[in-house]
Every structure is written in structure tokens, then in C-alpha cells.
Design an enzyme around this catalytic site. Sequence first.
Site, PDB file in Angstrom:
ATOM      1  N   ASP A   1     -35.473  37.831 -27.986  1.00 49.00           N
ATOM      2  CA  ASP A   1     -34.886  39.113 -27.576  1.00 49.00           C
ATOM      3  C   ASP A   1     -33.394  38.976 -27.297  1.00 49.00           C
ATOM      4  O   ASP A   1     -32.997  38.327 -26.329  1.00 49.00           O
ATOM      5  CB  ASP A   1     -35.582  39.614 -26.304  1.00 49.00           C
TER       6      ASP A   1
ATOM      7  N   MET B   1     -41.409  50.097 -30.296  1.00 49.13           N
ATOM      8  CA  MET B   1     -41.326  49.678 -28.892  1.00 49.13           C
ATOM      9  C   MET B   1     -42.354  50.450 -28.068  1.00 49.13           C
ATOM     10  O   MET B   1     -42.423  51.681 -28.151  1.00 49.13           O
ATOM     11  CB  MET B   1     -39.925  49.948 -28.323  1.00 49.13           C
TER      12      MET B   1
ATOM     13  N   MET C   1     -30.005  40.720 -26.189  1.00 51.02           N
ATOM     14  CA  MET C   1     -29.471  41.891 -25.477  1.00 51.02           C
ATOM     15  C   MET C   1     -27.987  41.674 -25.227  1.00 51.02           C
ATOM     16  O   MET C   1     -27.577  40.586 -24.827  1.00 51.02           O
ATOM     17  CB  MET C   1     -30.192  42.075 -24.134  1.00 51.02           C
TER      18      MET C   1
ATOM     19  N   MET D   1     -31.303  43.875 -29.721  1.00 49.55           N
ATOM     20  CA  MET D   1     -31.055  45.087 -28.921  1.00 49.55           C
ATOM     21  C   MET D   1     -29.563  45.105 -28.635  1.00 49.55           C
ATOM     22  O   MET D   1     -29.120  44.802 -27.523  1.00 49.55           O
ATOM     23  CB  MET D   1     -31.890  45.032 -27.632  1.00 49.55           C
TER      24      MET D   1
HETATM   25  C1  DX5 Z   1     -38.146  44.239 -23.966  1.00 43.93           C
HETATM   26  C2  DX5 Z   1     -38.371  43.147 -24.980  1.00 43.93           C
HETATM   27  C3  DX5 Z   1     -39.748  42.621 -25.041  1.00 43.93           C
HETATM   28  C4  DX5 Z   1     -40.250  42.037 -23.740  1.00 43.93           C
HETATM   29  C5  DX5 Z   1     -41.744  42.101 -23.728  1.00 43.93           C
HETATM   30  O1  DX5 Z   1     -36.927  44.819 -24.157  1.00 43.93           O
HETATM   31  O2  DX5 Z   1     -38.067  43.642 -26.286  1.00 43.93           O
HETATM   32  O3  DX5 Z   1     -39.884  41.688 -26.104  1.00 43.93           O
HETATM   33  O4  DX5 Z   1     -39.846  40.727 -23.534  1.00 43.93           O
HETATM   34  O5  DX5 Z   1     -42.189  41.625 -22.514  1.00 43.93           O
HETATM   35  P1  DX5 Z   1     -43.640  41.903 -21.943  1.00 43.93           P
HETATM   36  O6  DX5 Z   1     -44.622  41.389 -22.937  1.00 43.93           O
HETATM   37  O7  DX5 Z   1     -43.628  41.173 -20.666  1.00 43.93           O
HETATM   38  O8  DX5 Z   1     -43.766  43.408 -21.767  1.00 43.93           O
HETATM   39 ZN    ZN Z   2     -38.566  42.373 -28.021  1.00 39.49          ZN
END
Ligand code: DX5
Ligand code: ZN
Length: 222
Positions: free
Chosen positions: A34, A136, A36, A67
Site C-alpha cells: 500500500d 475498495m 500512500m 493511493m
Molecule cells: C487501505 C489499504 C488496505 C488495508 C487493508 O487503504 O488499501 O490494503 O491495509 O487493511 P485491513 O485488511 O486491515 O482492512
Molecule cells: Zn490496499
Amino acid sequence: MIKTSASLLACDLADISGEISRCKAAKVDWIHFDVMDGRFVEQITYGSPVLKSVRAATDMFLDAHLMVEDPGSQIKFFAQAGADLIDFHIESRCEPASLLKEIRSLGIKSALAVKPATPIDVVYPYLELCDMVLVMTVEPGYGGQAFIPDTLDKIRALRSAADSRGLKDLDIEVDGGINDKTAPLVKAAGANVLVAGTGLFKAADMALANARLKAPQKGAPC
Ligand code: DX5
Ligand code: ZN
């Protein structure tokens, strides 16, 4: 075929390589990375230099979820670092068709991601250019949030749109709040790649948690 992708956001980041070994031993299929940027979402995580180290530590499939506000500036770095798939958000500053083509031209898989409030039909014009669509199931930005049930209708609509266009191999990935309670719902709706951070890394037994996520739907081929 149901696949799982472990989101490193929930792992012990001081021991990424040990955590990836744990995923491999538990028969998790992919590693979900991920990214960010503090702009598209509030937090800043890690970038392509970290993915490069992860690549050197494992042969597992690396799924990079960008993201970020300007994915076009990052694609080449993540491809060079060794990502196997890059997903970027349709809500970011981007021209989706040209970025999807660029990702495939770099020899890796392409995917568009959509936030919970974004209507799913915005991705339909680009389906032929996508190996995967990431729906998502929480608002992007944080791990550990609760699954948003309204997203199930989007998954169903997307699977039906893909089927009606003959895109039988399109992967549909779901991300956020996936655990043994929500996994049956998303699989029944048509998702086949399940991202889990908390659901895998915080489980008492990762292999068991992974097997539960991957369990085939009753009456469906595995
Ligand atoms: C959120 C991320 C996810 C997150 C999922 O923005 O894209 O990949 O890490 O985490 P869990 O499985 O804990 O909801
Ligand atoms: Zn993710």
C-alpha cells in the site's frame, strides 16, 4: 480460483522479510503493497525503494496499490523496482487508458482501483485494458476499518459487466475489512482476489485464516 493478498500495512514493519516468510509458509498468494503519499490519502507509507528491497527478499507476486495523487509519475519506478501488478485510482489525477497501456508495456499487470463512493461504471470504458479492478471495500487510507456492505452491489455489477463482455479472466480484487465473516459475501458477489491486512497478520494462526479466506463457495468450482 480465489487468491489472497497480504497487506503489509498490518505487518511488523521492522521485520518485513520475516513477515513475508510467514505469508509464504501460510500459502498466501500475493503480497499487497500500500503506497500512500499524504495527498491522495492522509498518511505516508512507503515507496518504490522499499518495494525493491521486498522484491529482493521474495519471489512472491507483488501487488502495488498506489493511493497517490499523481500515479503517472510513479509507474516507472514501481515497475523497475519489481512490482508484478500496479493498481492506481481512477479518482487520482490521471488519464486511465494511457497509464493502463503504459503499465502493460512495462511487462506487468494493470489495474484500476475505485473508492467506495465512486460508481463502478466509471471503469467500464477501460475494462479491456485492465487485468484486474480493485474495488475498495473501505475508504482508502487506513488498515483495520470495518467492511462497507454497500460495495457488494458494485462487485456484482462489475462481474456481470465483465462476463457480458467476455472478460472471463478479469480479476476482481477487494480491499478493506476482509475476514472470515466478510469473505463469503465478496466471493459470492464475484470477487476472486482478497486483500487482508488485519485478517492475516493479526490472526492467531495465519495459515488457518488464509485457508478460511480462500475456501471455495458452496456449489462453486474452486
Ligand atoms: C487501505 C489499504 C488496505 C488495508 C487493508 O487503504 O488499501 O490494503 O491495509 O487493511 P485491513 O485488511 O486491515 O482492512
Ligand atoms: Zn490496499
